[in-house]
Design an enzyme around this catalytic site. Structure first.
Site, PDB file in Angstrom:
ATOM      1  N   THR A 138     -13.952  -7.397   0.599  1.00  0.00           N
ATOM      2  CA  THR A 138     -13.253  -6.204   1.090  1.00  0.00           C
ATOM      3  C   THR A 138     -14.319  -5.184   1.509  1.00  0.00           C
ATOM      4  OG1 THR A 138     -13.179  -4.822  -0.891  1.00  0.00           O
ATOM      5  CG2 THR A 138     -11.567  -6.596  -0.766  1.00  0.00           C
TER       6      THR A 138
ATOM      7  N   LYS B 293     -11.844   7.155 -17.560  1.00  0.00           N
ATOM      8  CA  LYS B 293     -11.732   7.935 -18.801  1.00  0.00           C
ATOM      9  C   LYS B 293     -10.739   7.276 -19.766  1.00  0.00           C
ATOM     10  CE  LYS B 293     -12.880  12.349 -16.787  1.00  0.00           C
ATOM     11  NZ  LYS B 293     -12.346  13.400 -15.964  1.00  0.00           N
TER      12      LYS B 293
ATOM     13  N   GLU C   6     -15.986  -3.804  -1.456  1.00  0.00           N
ATOM     14  CA  GLU C   6     -16.928  -4.756  -2.054  1.00  0.00           C
ATOM     15  C   GLU C   6     -18.279  -4.711  -1.328  1.00  0.00           C
ATOM     16  OE1 GLU C   6     -15.266  -8.630  -2.322  1.00  0.00           O
ATOM     17  OE2 GLU C   6     -16.979  -9.423  -3.419  1.00  0.00           O
TER      18      GLU C   6
ATOM     19  N   GLU D 137       0.864  -1.184   0.000  1.00  0.00           N
ATOM     20  CA  GLU D 137       0.000   0.000   0.000  1.00  0.00           C
ATOM     21  C   GLU D 137       0.898   1.232   0.000  1.00  0.00           C
ATOM     22  OE1 GLU D 137      -3.474   0.783  -0.100  1.00  0.00           O
ATOM     23  OE2 GLU D 137      -2.556   2.762  -0.014  1.00  0.00           O
TER      24      GLU D 137
ATOM     25  N   ASP E  23     -15.691  -3.595  -9.523  1.00  0.00           N
ATOM     26  CA  ASP E  23     -17.123  -3.342  -9.729  1.00  0.00           C
ATOM     27  C   ASP E  23     -17.313  -2.630 -11.065  1.00  0.00           C
ATOM     28  OD1 ASP E  23     -15.766  -1.030  -8.609  1.00  0.00           O
ATOM     29  OD2 ASP E  23     -17.730  -0.068  -8.754  1.00  0.00           O
TER      30      ASP E  23
ATOM     31  N   ASP F 271      -8.151   1.247  -8.695  1.00  0.00           N
ATOM     32  CA  ASP F 271      -8.756   2.408  -9.363  1.00  0.00           C
ATOM     33  C   ASP F 271      -9.031   2.055 -10.825  1.00  0.00           C
ATOM     34  OD1 ASP F 271      -9.321   4.863 -10.539  1.00  0.00           O
ATOM     35  OD2 ASP F 271      -8.052   5.930  -9.114  1.00  0.00           O
TER      36      ASP F 271
HETATM   37  C1  SAM Z   1      -9.941   1.568  -4.243  1.00  0.00           C
HETATM   38  S1  SAM Z   1      -8.838   1.155  -2.960  1.00  0.00           S
HETATM   39  C2  SAM Z   1      -9.137  -0.591  -2.737  1.00  0.00           C
HETATM   40  C3  SAM Z   1      -8.610  -1.067  -1.415  1.00  0.00           C
HETATM   41  C4  SAM Z   1      -8.793  -2.584  -1.143  1.00  0.00           C
HETATM   42  N1  SAM Z   1      -8.122  -3.405  -2.143  1.00  0.00           N
HETATM   43  C5  SAM Z   1     -10.244  -2.933  -1.078  1.00  0.00           C
HETATM   44  O1  SAM Z   1     -10.754  -3.581  -1.997  1.00  0.00           O
HETATM   45  O2  SAM Z   1     -10.890  -2.543  -0.087  1.00  0.00           O
HETATM   46  C6  SAM Z   1      -7.282   1.152  -3.799  1.00  0.00           C
HETATM   47  C7  SAM Z   1      -6.099   1.152  -2.826  1.00  0.00           C
HETATM   48  O3  SAM Z   1      -4.916   0.965  -3.586  1.00  0.00           O
HETATM   49  C8  SAM Z   1      -3.941   1.924  -3.163  1.00  0.00           C
HETATM   50  N2  SAM Z   1      -3.109   2.148  -4.346  1.00  0.00           N
HETATM   51  C9  SAM Z   1      -3.495   2.730  -5.504  1.00  0.00           C
HETATM   52  N3  SAM Z   1      -2.488   2.722  -6.388  1.00  0.00           N
HETATM   53  C10 SAM Z   1      -1.439   2.115  -5.766  1.00  0.00           C
HETATM   54  C11 SAM Z   1      -0.116   1.807  -6.170  1.00  0.00           C
HETATM   55  N4  SAM Z   1       0.317   2.118  -7.400  1.00  0.00           N
HETATM   56  N5  SAM Z   1       0.694   1.190  -5.283  1.00  0.00           N
HETATM   57  C12 SAM Z   1       0.266   0.868  -4.033  1.00  0.00           C
HETATM   58  N6  SAM Z   1      -0.990   1.145  -3.599  1.00  0.00           N
HETATM   59  C13 SAM Z   1      -1.831   1.759  -4.453  1.00  0.00           C
HETATM   60  C14 SAM Z   1      -4.729   3.119  -2.724  1.00  0.00           C
HETATM   61  O4  SAM Z   1      -4.009   3.917  -1.835  1.00  0.00           O
HETATM   62  C15 SAM Z   1      -5.931   2.449  -2.067  1.00  0.00           C
HETATM   63  O5  SAM Z   1      -5.701   2.175  -0.707  1.00  0.00           O
END
Ligand code: SAM
Length: 207
Positions: free
Chosen positions: A184, A119, A187, A65, A151, A115
């Site tokens: 999660t 776009k 989710e 993370e 999702d 993420d």
């Molecule tokens: C949308 S959240 C999903 C968190 C978890 N996997 C869940 O399903 O509850 C995306 C997480 O990935 C982390 N993150 C995004 N890009 C990342 C990267 N390149 N390296 C490490 N962490 C990253 C963000 O900080 C965030 O905590």
């Protein structure tokens, strides 16, 4: 400033590489290359990790993370839950799989609700790209697996296409009842909002 031993109990659950410019050895990883090690890329607040690590004490888990606050939160939760099989690494996911982890050291890679970069001009930022899949293949042990959930239908289609075109890992079936796999926080939230969840599973030297 104190660069010595961790001064809070939960800090020992943070994996701090001794060198960020080489592959770690297996002995430096949780489980020391003997116990199966799973990684959760972008583990967020660790709800999935805490649950699965409690459920599978015979395996080791590593959360990756980039946000320090989340890393600390996961470590604190794991400490409170008395987990001895979970550590967290504060590092960027692509760098971790490309440069920090040694070959064939991971039994399962989890990528949950990354993420979606919806776009079109941002699709290049999506984590699932051939280079990252090649890194995942490199760090997976024989018959290791890559598990993905989202999702976002567009991202799901993107993953199917990238995986089909790069042909690095073999698609596997994944029914909800196949094995224990906690939800999660994201989710749960998306499901409450009535959104559909897509999942995909791939294996190395399987199929
Ligand atoms: C949308 S959240 C999903 C968190 C978890 N996997 C869940 O399903 O509850 C995306 C997480 O990935 C982390 N993150 C995004 N890009 C990342 C990267 N390149 N390296 C490490 N962490 C990253 C963000 O900080 C965030 O905590």
């Amino acid at each position: 400033m104190n660069f010595g031993a961790p001064n809070r109990a939960y800090e020992r659950l943070e994996l701090v590489p001794s060198d960020y410019f080489r592959h770690l050895t297996r002995a430096e990883l949780p489980g020391e290359g003997i116990v199966p090690l799973e990684i959760d890329l972008g583990c967020g607040d660790g709800s999935f990790l805490i649950d699965i690590a409690s459920h599978l004490p015979e395996r080791q888990f590593l959360g990756v993370e980039r946000l320090l606050g989340r890393v600390r939160k996961v470590a604190r939760k794991a400490e409170r839950a008395g987990l001895a099989n979970l550590q967290v690494l504060r590092l960027e996911s692509a760098y971790t799989i490309g440069w920090i982890l040694p070959d064939a050291c991971i039994s399962r890679v989890h990528l949950l609700f990354p993420d979606p970069w919806p776009k079109k001009r941002h699709h290049k930022n999506r984590f699932v790209q051939p280079d990252n899949i090649a890194s995942i293949k490199r760090i997976l042990s024989d018959r290791g697996e890559f598990l993905f959930k989202t999702d976002h239908e567009g991202y799901f289609e993107w993953v199917k296409e990238v995986m089909h075109e790069c042909k690095l890992l073999t698609p596997l079936g994944w029914e909800e009842s196949d094995f224990y796999y906690p939800e999660t926080d994201f989710e749960r939230q998306w499901k409450e909002e009535g959104r559909k969840i897509y999942r995909a599973r791939f294996g190395k030297n399987l199929g």
